[in-house]
Design an enzyme around this catalytic site. Structure first.
Site, PDB file in Angstrom:
ATOM      1  N   SER A  36       0.795  -1.227   0.000  1.00 50.64           N
ATOM      2  CA  SER A  36       0.000   0.000   0.000  1.00 50.64           C
ATOM      3  C   SER A  36       0.832   1.284   0.000  1.00 50.64           C
ATOM      4  O   SER A  36       0.321   2.338  -0.337  1.00 50.64           O
ATOM      5  CB  SER A  36      -0.965   0.017   1.187  1.00 50.64           C
ATOM      6  OG  SER A  36      -0.270   0.234   2.393  1.00 50.64           O
ATOM      7  N   LYS A  80       0.476   4.422   6.657  1.00 51.83           N
ATOM      8  CA  LYS A  80      -0.055   5.252   5.566  1.00 51.83           C
ATOM      9  C   LYS A  80       0.489   6.667   5.689  1.00 51.83           C
ATOM     10  O   LYS A  80       1.065   7.053   6.695  1.00 51.83           O
ATOM     11  CB  LYS A  80      -1.593   5.326   5.628  1.00 51.83           C
ATOM     12  CG  LYS A  80      -2.324   4.005   5.685  1.00 51.83           C
ATOM     13  CD  LYS A  80      -2.319   3.271   4.385  1.00 51.83           C
ATOM     14  CE  LYS A  80      -3.111   1.959   4.538  1.00 51.83           C
ATOM     15  NZ  LYS A  80      -2.833   1.035   3.486  1.00 51.83           N
TER      16      LYS A  80
END
Length: 168
Positions: A36, A80
């Site tokens: 990700s 993230k």
């Protein structure tokens, strides 16, 4: 043997307690399990997460480790990029990120986003996160509740060890 044990046992116990304290409250090493954050961080890369400074010191574009608001994965740690601070309005339109109405140039993403999102305003004491591999990241744009509460933030990534380069 007993003399050696008696001499070293207090030092070993102190070392164990200190290392547990450091891991729990100061910094921790982690391996990244997903794609990700590609191209910034690859699968199996190691990161050091600093836990001392609070969420108040976070800045947009910091890479952060946190527990996501999605009940199906709420016990997993996510890595993230911080996109929205409390009060920011976030929108994704035609592959471009807008923060507070301003077009944001992102040098760290893998490719333009293939989705639209928002606009949403980040509530007080909450944050908005996206992976750098935006089209393959389970993040704020997909969660039912797109915001991470400040007490779910573990810490900020302060160092990256690119293991993927060593493995090749």
């Amino acid at each position: 043997m007993k003399k050696i044990l008696r001499e070293w046992l207090p030092s070993l116990l102190i070392a164990v307690v200190v290392s547990l304290f450091l891991k729990a409250y100061v910094a921790e090493a982690m391996a990244v399990p997903t794609e990700s954050m590609v191209p910034t961080i690859h699968v199996h890369d190691r990161i050091i997460v600093e836990k001392i400074t609070g969420s108040e010191s976070l800045k947009v574009e910091d890479i952060v480790v946190f527990y996501p608001p999605d009940p199906s994965v709420e016990h997993k740690r996510y890595v993230k990029r911080l996109i929205g601070l409390p009060g920011d309005t976030i929108q994704i339109r035609e592959g471009t990120l807008y923060r507070n109405g301003e077009k944001i140039t992102e040098r760290y993403t893998k490719e333009p986003m293939r989705y639209d999102f928002g606009p949403v305003t980040v509530p007080r004491d909450k944050y908005f996160f996206l992976g750098d591999n935006r089209n393959e990241s389970f993040d704020s744009h997909l969660w039912v509740t797109p915001f991470v509460e400040k007490d779910k933030i573990i810490g900020k990534v302060i160092w990256q060890i690119p293991v993927h380069k060593i493995v090749k």
